[in-house]
Design a protein around this motif. Structure first.
Motif, PDB file in Angstrom:
ATOM      1  N   ASP A 143      -2.714  -4.265 -11.180  1.00  0.00           N
ATOM      2  CA  ASP A 143      -1.873  -5.357 -11.663  1.00  0.00           C
ATOM      3  C   ASP A 143      -0.484  -5.348 -11.044  1.00  0.00           C
ATOM      4  O   ASP A 143       0.161  -6.384 -10.934  1.00  0.00           O
ATOM      5  N   ASN A 144      -0.005  -4.162 -10.657  1.00  0.00           N
ATOM      6  CA  ASN A 144       1.319  -4.081 -10.050  1.00  0.00           C
ATOM      7  C   ASN A 144       1.299  -4.399  -8.547  1.00  0.00           C
ATOM      8  O   ASN A 144       2.250  -4.120  -7.830  1.00  0.00           O
ATOM      9  N   HIS A 145       0.167  -4.974  -8.109  1.00  0.00           N
ATOM     10  CA  HIS A 145       0.005  -5.376  -6.703  1.00  0.00           C
ATOM     11  C   HIS A 145      -0.020  -4.184  -5.760  1.00  0.00           C
ATOM     12  O   HIS A 145       0.303  -4.314  -4.581  1.00  0.00           O
ATOM     13  N   HIS A 146      -0.409  -3.027  -6.277  1.00  0.00           N
ATOM     14  CA  HIS A 146      -0.495  -1.835  -5.425  1.00  0.00           C
ATOM     15  C   HIS A 146      -1.911  -1.684  -4.889  1.00  0.00           C
ATOM     16  O   HIS A 146      -2.883  -1.731  -5.648  1.00  0.00           O
ATOM     17  N   ILE A 147      -2.027  -1.485  -3.566  1.00  0.00           N
ATOM     18  CA  ILE A 147      -3.330  -1.365  -2.903  1.00  0.00           C
ATOM     19  C   ILE A 147      -3.718   0.102  -2.787  1.00  0.00           C
ATOM     20  O   ILE A 147      -2.923   0.930  -2.326  1.00  0.00           O
TER      21      ILE A 147
ATOM     22  N   ILE B 200      -3.250 -10.956   0.866  1.00  0.00           N
ATOM     23  CA  ILE B 200      -4.686 -10.703   0.724  1.00  0.00           C
ATOM     24  C   ILE B 200      -5.311 -11.772  -0.161  1.00  0.00           C
ATOM     25  O   ILE B 200      -4.814 -12.063  -1.248  1.00  0.00           O
ATOM     26  N   ARG B 201      -6.430 -12.329   0.308  1.00  0.00           N
ATOM     27  CA  ARG B 201      -7.145 -13.338  -0.471  1.00  0.00           C
ATOM     28  C   ARG B 201      -8.650 -13.062  -0.368  1.00  0.00           C
ATOM     29  O   ARG B 201      -9.127 -12.648   0.689  1.00  0.00           O
ATOM     30  N   GLY B 202      -9.370 -13.319  -1.436  1.00  0.00           N
ATOM     31  CA  GLY B 202     -10.823 -13.203  -1.382  1.00  0.00           C
ATOM     32  C   GLY B 202     -11.358 -11.947  -2.026  1.00  0.00           C
ATOM     33  O   GLY B 202     -10.751 -11.369  -2.943  1.00  0.00           O
TER      34      GLY B 202
ATOM     35  N   SER C 282     -12.855   3.722   0.851  1.00  0.00           N
ATOM     36  CA  SER C 282     -13.750   4.084   1.963  1.00  0.00           C
ATOM     37  C   SER C 282     -13.099   3.957   3.333  1.00  0.00           C
ATOM     38  O   SER C 282     -13.559   4.574   4.291  1.00  0.00           O
ATOM     39  N   TYR C 283     -12.003   3.161   3.423  1.00  0.00           N
ATOM     40  CA  TYR C 283     -11.393   2.877   4.724  1.00  0.00           C
ATOM     41  C   TYR C 283      -9.895   3.173   4.680  1.00  0.00           C
ATOM     42  O   TYR C 283      -9.080   2.290   4.393  1.00  0.00           O
ATOM     43  N   PRO C 284      -9.499   4.425   4.982  1.00  0.00           N
ATOM     44  CA  PRO C 284      -8.087   4.812   4.906  1.00  0.00           C
ATOM     45  C   PRO C 284      -7.200   3.930   5.788  1.00  0.00           C
ATOM     46  O   PRO C 284      -7.534   3.679   6.946  1.00  0.00           O
ATOM     47  N   ASP C 285      -6.079   3.472   5.223  1.00  0.00           N
ATOM     48  CA  ASP C 285      -5.154   2.569   5.919  1.00  0.00           C
ATOM     49  C   ASP C 285      -5.937   1.436   6.592  1.00  0.00           C
ATOM     50  O   ASP C 285      -5.624   1.005   7.703  1.00  0.00           O
TER      51      ASP C 285
ATOM     52  N   ASP D 235       0.835  -1.197   0.000  1.00  0.00           N
ATOM     53  CA  ASP D 235       0.000   0.000   0.000  1.00  0.00           C
ATOM     54  C   ASP D 235       0.878   1.258   0.000  1.00  0.00           C
ATOM     55  O   ASP D 235       2.110   1.179  -0.029  1.00  0.00           O
ATOM     56  N   LEU D 236       0.245   2.436   0.031  1.00  0.00           N
ATOM     57  CA  LEU D 236       0.990   3.685  -0.057  1.00  0.00           C
ATOM     58  C   LEU D 236       1.834   3.959   1.183  1.00  0.00           C
ATOM     59  O   LEU D 236       2.680   4.849   1.182  1.00  0.00           O
ATOM     60  N   TYR D 237       1.613   3.196   2.252  1.00  0.00           N
ATOM     61  CA  TYR D 237       2.410   3.352   3.472  1.00  0.00           C
ATOM     62  C   TYR D 237       3.582   2.380   3.511  1.00  0.00           C
ATOM     63  O   TYR D 237       4.209   2.199   4.559  1.00  0.00           O
ATOM     64  N   ASN D 238       3.857   1.753   2.373  1.00  0.00           N
ATOM     65  CA  ASN D 238       4.943   0.774   2.245  1.00  0.00           C
ATOM     66  C   ASN D 238       4.741  -0.441   3.150  1.00  0.00           C
ATOM     67  O   ASN D 238       5.704  -1.097   3.544  1.00  0.00           O
TER      68      ASN D 238
END
Length: 522
Positions: free
Chosen positions: A430-434, A417-419, A438-441, A409-412
């Protein structure tokens, strides 16, 4: 006896409170005043309960907040400071002061069930709840146990860390204040005599500690009747005293609680609390020959602790009564220790709740399935087989996640994660970036709450507009409430003057490390 009871009820009412930059996001200052590089600046952190962007801007646009406008003009502003979770003052303040989420500092919420003591811990959630819970246990929890027992020793506060490098600090009306110096909290005589609580509590705090009528620096501070001094006027009087007597230490944190009360009653768009707050801030600025002098060699940080979302007016629609939903189970009553016959404990923290499985004949999954069909509940989460599991009545399947994995994620922070990502409104490219919407961090904050204390429990989080209640929980229909992980409760405002030093991530847990870096570099 009738008169005595009235006095006790009145005093209890006084005691109840609510229950504490990336560069591309910051507006450019109109006129930023820099600190003098030849001297270490003093830092004052002002925590305004329920400071929110829309009402903040409204108050300024209507000319009702000249002090806040002054700080805004001479500083940098952001409206997306991410709070802790649950978004309840004691948990937020613990995250702010320790720089960690509840999995590290171990303060799960305003109300929670302590497994090794088989009882509910209540730090002050509503008048009726406190009456049923018992005032002596509440006083013990709030005045001693909170800072000296429950707050983990493995999570050092900013007061403790600054003291180790020879920097003095002060805390004014912040409920989380643990430090390296011993203090005595003196219970007002009328409270000690009428409610049968100790006349003194030993505690550990920073070199300078102010906490309403219990301990103060200015012995002439008379603002003690309103909530035994846990009020804005008392806080400001203490800060003015430090300025006038040249006693201001390297770092001061001051809590201003009263805006929260207005928002709970009137809703998120009210400016009444901010207007009163601003008059108090004007008092502080008026200590100086000119307001601009308050910025000389000073860093001011003004933040909210969380936001609030509007709660619908219709009680039947707005309030999610967990007792009714779980009526098939024997629910632990307030003020009692859990017995073998008790099956479930409910601790509602406004728009989120912990639900504990105390029995052996059913599982957390069974409880979750009973609640899953309520469309007012956004999602339900619990620990299962080494993973954090989340389900929702509005989405198929489930979401499983845990720290460390292929997604970042943006916080490194990296995650396994599954589901179904839609349950927590995650966007994964696609680059696995989250990306959190609606729910910060959301992953770190939910993981923090799920691992905040021992026990077999479920977390339920409400959609905006709705609030959980238990046996005697306070409710805020037609007003505002917080507690949930939703962005409506979680994003708050921040003003900074006196420094251009950027913070790596705009989260409550990052502020401590940013402040330490500023002080250590000077």
């Amino acid at each position: 006896m009738i008169f005595r009871s009235i006095i006790v009820v009145f005093l209890l009412f006084l005691l109840i409170g609510c229950s504490l930059f990336g560069p591309k996001h910051l507006h450019k200052p109109l006129n930023i005043i820099h600190t003098n590089d030849k001297a270490s600046p003093k830092i004052v952190l002002v925590v305004v309960d329920s400071l929110m962007d829309k009402s903040f801007k409204k108050a300024i646009q209507e000319g009702k907040a000249p002090a806040l406008e002054f700080f805004l003009k001479h500083g940098r502003y952001n409206k997306e400071l991410v709070s802790s979770y649950p978004t309840m003052s004691v948990t937020i303040d613990s995250s702010l002061l320790t720089g960690s989420y509840p999995d590290k500092h171990k303060i799960p919420g305003l109300v929670w069930f302590k497994d090794n003591e088989q009882r509910v811990i209540n730090y002050g959630n509503g008048f009726i709840e406190m009456i049923k819970y018992g005032v002596p246990p509440f006083a013990q929890n709030s005045l001693y146990q909170f800072n000296n027992v429950d707050l983990s020793r493995n999570a050092k506060t900013i007061h403790e860390d600054l003291d180790t490098i020879g920097k003095q600090t002060s805390s004014i009306n912040v409920l989380v204040y643990r430090g390296n110096y011993k203090h005595i909290l003196n219970t007002p005589n009328i409270l000690a005599k009428t409610i049968s609580i100790p006349d003194q509590y030993q505690t550990n705090g920073p070199r300078m500690l102010s906490l309403g009528a219990f301990i103060r620096q200015d012995q002439e501070n008379k603002h003690l009747l309103n909530r035994v001094g846990i009020n804005d006027a008392f806080s400001v009087q203490e800060l003015k005293y430090l300025f006038k007597n040249n006693l201001l230490p390297d770092f001061t944190v001051m809590y201003m609680p009263e805006n929260d009360y207005s928002v709970h009653r009137k809703g998120p768009m009210t400016t009444k609390g901010l207007e009163k707050l601003d008059k108090h801030l004007q008092e502080v600025l008026d200590v100086f020959p000119k307001w601009e002098n308050a910025l000389d060699n000073m860093i001011w940080i003004i933040i909210g602790d969380s936001s609030q979302s509007a709660v619908k007016k219709n009680k039947k629609e707005a309030l999610i009564d967990l007792r009714k939903a779980l009526s098939n189970y024997k629910v632990l009553k307030l003020g009692e220790h859990a017995q073998n016959s008790d099956e479930v404990a409910i601790t509602a923290n406004e728009r989120m709740a912990y639900i504990y499985n105390l029995g052996d004949n059913f599982s957390i999954r069974d409880i979750a399935q009973k609640l899953q069909g309520d469309t007012r509940i956004a999602w339900l989460a619990w620990k299962e087989n080494g993973m954090n599991r989340v389900i929702s009545g509005q989405h198929k399947g489930g979401l499983h996640f845990k720290p460390k994995g292929p997604y970042k994620d943006l916080y490194n922070q990296t995650w396994d994660i599954r589901g179904n990502n839609e349950i927590l409104d995650l966007e994964i490219k696609d680059n696995h970036h989250i990306t959190y919407k609606s729910y910060p961090d959301g992953l770190a904050r939910l993981h923090g709450a799920l691992h905040s204390h021992k026990g077999n429990f479920l977390i339920v989080d409400a959609k905006p507009g709705y609030e959980f209640i238990g046996e005697s929980s306070p409710e805020h229909t037609g007003g505002g409430a917080h507690g949930s992980m939703h962005k409506d409760d979680s994003l708050t405002s921040m003003i900074v003057t006196g420094t251009n030093k950027n913070i790596n991530h705009l989260r409550m847990i990052d502020l401590k490390w940013w402040i330490l870096d500023i002080i250590e570099k000077k």
